[in-house]
Design a protein around this motif. Structure first.
Motif, PDB file in Angstrom:
ATOM      1  N   GLU A  10       0.805  -1.216   0.000  1.00 50.99           N
ATOM      2  CA  GLU A  10       0.000   0.000   0.000  1.00 50.99           C
ATOM      3  C   GLU A  10       0.836   1.264   0.000  1.00 50.99           C
ATOM      4  OE1 GLU A  10      -1.133   0.510   4.748  1.00 50.99           O
ATOM      5  OE2 GLU A  10      -2.462  -0.600   3.408  1.00 50.99           O
ATOM      6  N   HIS A  11       2.110   1.189   0.367  1.00 50.02           N
ATOM      7  CA  HIS A  11       2.920   2.396   0.216  1.00 50.02           C
ATOM      8  C   HIS A  11       3.986   2.254  -0.856  1.00 50.02           C
ATOM      9  CE1 HIS A  11       5.404   0.746   3.716  1.00 50.02           C
ATOM     10  NE2 HIS A  11       6.323   0.941   2.797  1.00 50.02           N
ATOM     11  N   GLY A  12       3.849   1.239  -1.678  1.00 45.78           N
ATOM     12  CA  GLY A  12       4.678   1.137  -2.863  1.00 45.78           C
ATOM     13  C   GLY A  12       6.017   0.491  -2.650  1.00 45.78           C
TER      14      GLY A  12
ATOM     15  N   ARG B 320       9.691   9.354  -3.482  1.00 44.76           N
ATOM     16  CA  ARG B 320       8.391   8.690  -3.518  1.00 44.76           C
ATOM     17  C   ARG B 320       7.750   8.660  -2.150  1.00 44.76           C
ATOM     18  NH1 ARG B 320       8.256   3.325  -4.719  1.00 44.76           N
ATOM     19  NH2 ARG B 320      10.455   2.970  -4.321  1.00 44.76           N
ATOM     20  N   PHE B 321       8.506   8.907  -1.120  1.00 47.98           N
ATOM     21  CA  PHE B 321       8.001   8.757   0.241  1.00 47.98           C
ATOM     22  C   PHE B 321       7.874  10.072   0.990  1.00 47.98           C
ATOM     23  CE2 PHE B 321       7.946   4.494  -0.482  1.00 47.98           C
ATOM     24  CZ  PHE B 321       9.183   3.883  -0.629  1.00 47.98           C
ATOM     25  N   PRO B 351       3.115   8.188  -0.557  1.00 45.03           N
ATOM     26  CA  PRO B 351       1.935   7.386  -0.865  1.00 45.03           C
ATOM     27  C   PRO B 351       0.779   7.728   0.061  1.00 45.03           C
ATOM     28  CG  PRO B 351       3.465   6.090   0.432  1.00 45.03           C
ATOM     29  CD  PRO B 351       4.120   7.417   0.204  1.00 45.03           C
ATOM     30  N   VAL B 353      -1.901   6.248   1.887  1.00 46.34           N
ATOM     31  CA  VAL B 353      -2.297   4.889   2.271  1.00 46.34           C
ATOM     32  C   VAL B 353      -3.697   4.870   2.878  1.00 46.34           C
ATOM     33  CG1 VAL B 353       0.066   4.103   2.536  1.00 46.34           C
ATOM     34  CG2 VAL B 353      -1.115   5.039   4.499  1.00 46.34           C
ATOM     35  N   ALA B 374       6.107   7.893   3.908  1.00 45.75           N
ATOM     36  CA  ALA B 374       6.513   6.622   4.481  1.00 45.75           C
ATOM     37  C   ALA B 374       7.803   6.812   5.257  1.00 45.75           C
ATOM     38  CB  ALA B 374       6.696   5.574   3.387  1.00 45.75           C
ATOM     39  N   PHE B 375       8.025   5.877   6.186  1.00 48.76           N
ATOM     40  CA  PHE B 375       9.223   5.899   7.021  1.00 48.76           C
ATOM     41  C   PHE B 375       9.339   7.243   7.732  1.00 48.76           C
ATOM     42  CE2 PHE B 375      10.195   1.863   5.418  1.00 48.76           C
ATOM     43  CZ  PHE B 375      10.017   1.875   4.044  1.00 48.76           C
ATOM     44  N   GLN B 715       5.228   6.960  10.309  1.00 48.59           N
ATOM     45  CA  GLN B 715       4.294   6.717   9.222  1.00 48.59           C
ATOM     46  C   GLN B 715       2.898   6.489   9.765  1.00 48.59           C
ATOM     47  OE1 GLN B 715       5.615   3.847   6.364  1.00 48.59           O
ATOM     48  NE2 GLN B 715       3.616   3.693   5.385  1.00 48.59           N
ATOM     49  N   ARG B 717      -0.880   5.252   9.186  1.00 43.04           N
ATOM     50  CA  ARG B 717      -1.351   4.181   8.325  1.00 43.04           C
ATOM     51  C   ARG B 717      -2.867   4.138   8.195  1.00 43.04           C
ATOM     52  NH1 ARG B 717      -1.275  -2.086   8.681  1.00 43.04           N
ATOM     53  NH2 ARG B 717      -1.574  -2.507   6.470  1.00 43.04           N
TER      54      ARG B 717
END
Lengths: 115, 1090
Positions: A10-12, B320-321, B351, B353, B374-375, B715, B717
């Protein structure tokens, strides 16, 4: 681990195609192949299994996901159908054969024999 | 909602997948080209920074983006390959400033197993061939001929099946590739192959290296004369070449995902890892021979997915994150030891999510709050359509008829006076020494009448225009200096002025032109037009900011707008607007260097024209609807950029982006008048007159969607809004990395839904992951709770066998755990359902009821369940019906039978779709998104004749979105207006991995048919970049089938109609058989959906 794979997807972090490949491999690895008939089965179903809910599962090509092929509802209403086991099994077998032929033209891996 | 759906992008993809640097738009121009999944952006590097040149969609997901320069060419060409095996070669047409397609083709094969690790596309440094790794075991070669044209492609068998990376080596007599691969024992190796073009086969290459770092995943080819390749592992970086040179250096364990070459000779590289650390890798060398490797810490950036070194220490970090960044590498470290200075930050929502829709004002317009990033780059993003006003001060004032700001002297940088006009008087407010606004007097002004216009003028003068006079007032003495009086019986109706000119319109169609000369008002020209004048404007748009050579005049009766030359007031251009609505405001303005004439009508419509400032010619006429009431237009400045504020019942900011006019609504209900009020205390503020109120405030950044970032450094979720407690709650996790092991800590966090202040935190157990969260209430209980579903992810388990459902109440702004219920698996989804709680736990759907114990407390008690799923990941409910999105088995429909306390399956979709999101559009139609970036709709066949048909969900719509959708939710980004047809259209919002926020709107069939025809017509007029096919792009596609898109419309394509030139618009309209104005109106209305 489904839980983490879904999260990575879901986050690639895990690509869609790799996710499918890994999931199929996991499903294949978890199949329990057996000739013994069972009335109950885990969710990732053994071959030749019969669930109490009446759903059959069949594994043929290992890289394909499992399908629910047909539905046999137990006959719980008295007098609506003959209650003999032989008739019921015969009907099930016929439906199974038809479905197998229709869905998998490579041949039938499994048949339901009368005990 | 219905079967016929319209899919449109509200927020474009922002996740950077590729970037490269080269001389694409000119031999001496350095360009940064960025790919964001389905879009490419081309930027020009200038001393002022990166300047955007073009931003275009690609009909495909970009798998490869490479710049290359064939022999004898002075500029680079751009090679793009898509995931569905289309490719094109683009070059830049400098004369037309547009992209040209040099080559295109399809490199798919009928047989072959698509590679799992991602497609690879590479170009030989000497431009002899393009290499593609698309299928396991095959390497496709597209040779170049001597002129740089592509020849027929062919395949070469590749023995290595688990390929991780392939690169071309530099300085080889024959094209040579180096392959990083993994064998069947999970060991990693590299070997080289020469490509024999004539034989169409590989020849064993000059060297190989076995048993590399188990985490090796990236190859970096080194230019000649050093040559060779760098192999990036998780714990080791290795350099080797054909001369048996082998150098290795240990590194702290990390996953390096991106690199950028710094020097043309390849001696230095920037490396970015998954913790966002930027390192400099140096190849020490002597006499063209590498002697060692050295790595140095530079600082922290966003987690890089691409690194492009631009020039002079400036680097583009695509992510990307997290947000992408433009950074400067300084020679000296800052106090924190970092050499990295962030120059620019580019928002990335990806992303996404999860998200929730928060309608704070209950007007139907939602804020979307996303779990993004992310992260360590995780964040919450608040996405709101429209521009917000941050009110600083306000006062109750009724009956405001006009607003103007004045400086105390002409050259002052800040405004001091605020002139507020009423029906029969004018008041003056001024900023005092304490930065407070207080009433004052300007003695030379007429305070006993309504002011029509005010302006600072040259020679430190002030201009006031009333119905009876034009007054010049000294800035220093504030006394009257000169005055022009309107002739008896010809009062001034409308007026406009700039620093040295005044234009008046009086009754009877008289137009009077005055100029300020030697602190005197001089009547220069007087003409009489055939009709009454409704509006005028004198805003300078030429090089001289104090003098305009053009005037714009709007007319009653003949409903026209005219351009007159100054000082002669000669007619240059007359534009008939058509219809019966009078223009009420005109404005000459320059935005991003482009001159426009804007003309607003009494019914809320706005005409825009391109204006040639030298000749007065009007072209490219367009019409949009901004509201339903008369509009007042005014320019203002924000952050050094000029914009236009349209005051009306639906206030709007008109701005330019990439030389294109855009419209963004302001989040105020109604604005009667506005003027800029740039003060030292509140720079770039605006004074706004609403009904009964005057307020002063600052304005948000000018953009269609306003995005606020709440950094988390962890992150998020899953997120949920609870209106009753005015809070948001979300599940998040943080990576904890020590020298020994890596672990995660998971939380449930609570924050205020307006201020986003953190209120409370609940830490989950070790190994416990938050998987789902909802707000719900239960039967016979008036409280509202947060319910959190979790899973215990233990290292030794193949699948979670244990989870919990936690029920929280918000008490005094804190999370209070009320009930916890252990489950036999991961709780992937939760729903409020018939006053109970529905949970998806591994392969089972379980229904819990809220039971009251004897001691007064509550517990969750299992009532019934349903199994038969592979993995029930997503559930939605509506009434007694439940839709389940399965990991592998598409969508199934369940029903809860109250009398029997049972959940049974009603129907299912028998396609093997790997679901990623589901939603119920209505009682009969359900929508799903699946693993191959498609969306589809299914319908329940309740009226079918047979059980078999009733047990099958019929697929009624299919569409390739090209984006991985993580969440679908009902909601709207825009305010629902009851007087608008668009306000009645139900919409679903979706969020994707690449940061796209999109809208799916269900249309009436008649409208769908009309728009489908429009889409078919537009396909003929709008060619995709690289001549890629729109129909192929939108076709539903997975491993098993490809089928034409049906019952979905591409809103992005349809709305691009508004970007066409007038001529092309007319051609499309002719093909549709409708007037261009009507067609524009209908398409423009669609843009109001997002």
């Amino acid at each position: 681990m489904w839980c983490e794979a879904v999260r990575w997807r879901e986050h690639g972090e895990l690509g869609a195609r790799r996710f499918e490949t890994a999931a199929r491999a996991r499903r294949t690895a978890s199949l329990a192949l057996s000739n013994r008939k069972e009335f109950t089965t885990p969710h990732n179903g053994a071959i030749n299994s019969l669930q109490s809910g009446g759903t059959y599962s069949l594994a043929h090509r290992m890289d394909q996901p499992l399908y629910s092929m047909c539905r046999m509802q137990p006959n719980t209403k008295p007098g609506s159908l003959p209650s003999t086991g032989a008739f019921c099994l015969w009907t099930s077998s016929m439906k199974m054969a038809t479905s197998s032929w229709y869905r998998w033209p490579y041949g039938i891996l499994w048949t339901l024999g009368c005990s | 909602m219905s079967v016929w759906n319209y899919v449109v992008t509200a927020h474009k993809p922002t996740s950077v997948t590729h970037s490269c640097v080269g001389n694409f738009t000119g031999p001496n121009q350095l360009n940064l080209i960025v790919a964001k999944c389905t879009r490419i952006e081309i930027h020009l590097l200038t001393p002022q920074g990166l300047q955007p040149m073009i931003d275009v969609p690609i009909y495909g997901r970009i798998a490869t983006l490479e710049l290359f320069r064939p022999h004898n060419e002075t500029q680079d060409f751009l090679f793009i390959a898509t995931e569905r095996y289309k490719f094109c070669v683009l070059q830049w047409d400098g004369e037309k400033s547009e992209l040209l397609t040099r080559a295109m083709g399809d490199v798919s094969d009928r047989i072959g197993r698509p590679t799992d690790n991602g497609q690879i596309g590479i170009i030989d440094p000497d431009c002899r061939l393009i290499g593609l790794h698309l299928y396991d075991g095959l390497f496709k070669v597209i040779p170049f001929d001597n002129k740089g044209q592509l020849k027929e492609a062919f395949n070469i068998r590749l023995e290595e099946l688990q390929v991780l990376d392939i690169k071309f080596l530099y300085g080889c007599v024959k094209p040579t590739i180096v392959v990083l691969y993994q064998d069947n024992k999970d060991a990693r190796h590299v070997k080289t192959y020469e490509v024999a073009l004539k034989d169409k086969d590989f020849v064993e290459g000059p060297w190989s290296q076995n048993n590399l770092d188990n985490g090796a995943g990236l190859l970096i080819p080194v230019p000649a004369p050093l040559g060779g390749v760098i192999i990036i592992g998780e714990e080791t970086i290795v350099y080797c070449n054909a001369n048996s040179t082998f150098r290795a250096i240990p590194i702290k364990q990390s996953i390096i995902r991106a690199y950028g070459r710094v020097d043309p000779d390849g001696s230095r590289y920037l490396l970015g890892d998954n913790a966002g650390i930027l390192h400099l890798l140096v190849l020490t060398h002597e006499r063209e021979r590498v002697t060692g490797l050295k790595i140095e810490y530079l600082g922290e950036t966003s987690i890089a997915s691409s690194i492009s070194y631009l020039d002079n220490g400036v680097v583009y970090v695509g992510s990307r994150f997290g947000d992408s960044q433009l950074v400067k590498l300084n020679l000296q470290a800052d106090p924190n030891g970092s050499y990295v200075e962030v120059l620019e930050r580019y928002v990335n929502l990806g992303p996404i999510v999860d998200f929730c829709v928060v309608d704070l004002d209950r007007q139907g317009q939602g804020q979307v709050v996303t779990c993004s990033g992310a992260f360590k780059d995780g964040s919450l993003r608040v996405v709101r359509n429209g521009i917000g006003i941050n009110e600083q001060a306000s006062v109750e004032l009724q009956g405001i008829k006009g607003l103007w700001s004045l400086k105390s002297s002409f050259n002052d940088p800040y405004d001091m006076y605020l002139v507020v006009s009423f029906i029969s008087e004018t008041r003056f407010l001024a900023m005092n020494m304490e930065d407070e606004l207080e009433e004052t007097e300007i003695e030379g002004f007429d305070a006993q009448t309504q002011t029509l216009f005010c302006q600072n003028a040259i020679n430190d003068l002030l201009i006031q225009v009333t119905a009876n006079s034009v007054r010049l007032v000294s800035c220093t003495s504030r006394e009257l200096v000169d005055q022009w009086n309107a002739p008896e019986g010809f009062s001034v109706n409308v007026a406009s002025a700039n620093a040295s000119q005044v234009l008046l319109a009086t009754g009877g169609g008289h137009l009077v032109y005055l100029e300020i000369k030697d602190s005197k008002l001089v009547e220069v020209k007087h003409i009489q037009l055939e009709h009454e004048i409704s509006c005028v404007d004198l805003n300078p748009i030429g090089e001289n900011p104090q003098y305009s050579s053009l005037a714009a005049v709007g007319m009653w009766t003949d409903i026209s707008v005219r351009i007159l030359s100054l000082p002669d007031l000669e007619l240059i251009r007359k534009e008939n607007l058509g219809g019966e609505i009078v223009p009420r405001s005109v404005l000459l303005c320059t935005l991003e260097g482009v001159s426009y004439l804007l003309c607003a009508l009494g019914d809320g419509h706005l005409f825009s024209f391109l204006l040639n400032a030298s000749t007065g010619e009007l072209t490219d006429r367009k019409k949009v609807s901004l509201g339903t009431q008369p509009i007042s237009l005014r320019t203002f400045s924000s952050k050094g950029t000029t914009h236009v504020f349209a005051s009306s019942d639906r206030p709007t900011v008109i701005y330019s982006s990439n030389k294109k006019l855009l419209y963004s609504n302001v989040n105020l209900k109604e604005v009667n008048h506005m003027c800029p009020f740039n003060t030292a205390a509140i720079p770039d503020s605006l004074a706004i007159a609403k009904e009964g109120e005057l307020s002063i405030g600052t304005i948000d950044d000018i953009q269609k969607l306003h995005i606020r970032t709440i950094p988390l450094n962890e992150q998020a979720r899953r997120i949920c809004h609870q209106e009753q407690s005015r809070t948001l709650a979300f599940c998040s996790f943080k990576h904890n990395q020590t020298s020994i092991e890596e672990s995660e800590t998971h939380f449930v966090r609570l924050l205020d839904h307006q201020t986003f202040e953190f209120l409370s935190i609940y830490q989950l157990d070790q190994y416990e992951h938050g998987c789902s969260i909802i707000s719900c209430s239960f039967s016979d209980d008036n409280n509202v709770y947060y319910c959190v579903g979790t899973a215990y992810v233990l290292p030794e388990e193949n699948e979670p066998s244990k989870g919990r459902i936690l029920v929280f109440a918000v008490e005094d702004g804190r999370l209070q755990l009320i009930v916890e219920k252990e489950t036999k698996g991961a709780v992937y989804s939760l729903n409020a359902f018939n006053g109970k709680l529905l949970a998806a736990i591994n392969q089972k759907i379980q229904l819990y009821k809220w039971m009251l114990r004897e001691d007064g407390s509550h517990e969750l008690q299992s009532e019934c369940g349903h199994h038969g799923h592979i993995l029930a990941l997503y559930t939605q409910t509506r009434g007694d019906f439940i839709v389940v999105g399965d990991l592998m088995k598409s969508i199934s429909l369940l029903v809860y039978k109250h009398e029997e306390s049972a959940i049974e399956e009603l129907a299912r979709d028998y396609n093997a779709n790997w679901m990623s999101a589901v939603e119920m559009l209505d009682d009969e139609i359900y929508i799903g998104a699946e693993n191959n970036y498609n969306i589809f709709t299914v319908r329940k066949n309740s009226d079918a004749a047979t059980d078999e048909e009733r047990g099958r969900l019929e697929v009624v719509g299919e569409y390739h979105l090209g984006e991985f959708v993580n969440r679908l939710r009902h909601g709207s980004l825009v305010m629902r207006l009851p007087d608008s047809e668009m306000g009645q259209i139900p919409t679903v919002i979706f969020g994707t991995i690449n940061g796209v926020i999109g809208i799916i709107a269900s249309l009436p069939h008649e409208q769908y048919v009309f728009l489908e025809k429009l889409q078919s017509t537009l396909v003929k007029f709008i060619k995709g970049v690289g001549n890629l096919s729109h129909e192929q792009w939108r076709s539903f596609h997975n491993d098993k089938k490809t089928s034409e898109a049906r019952n979905f419309l591409d809103g992005d394509l349809i709305e691009s109609f508004l970007d066409l030139s007038r001529n092309k618009m007319e051609e499309v309209a002719k093909g549709m058989g409708v007037p261009v104005e009507e067609l524009s109106k209908r398409v423009e209305e669609l843009t109001r959906l997002h």
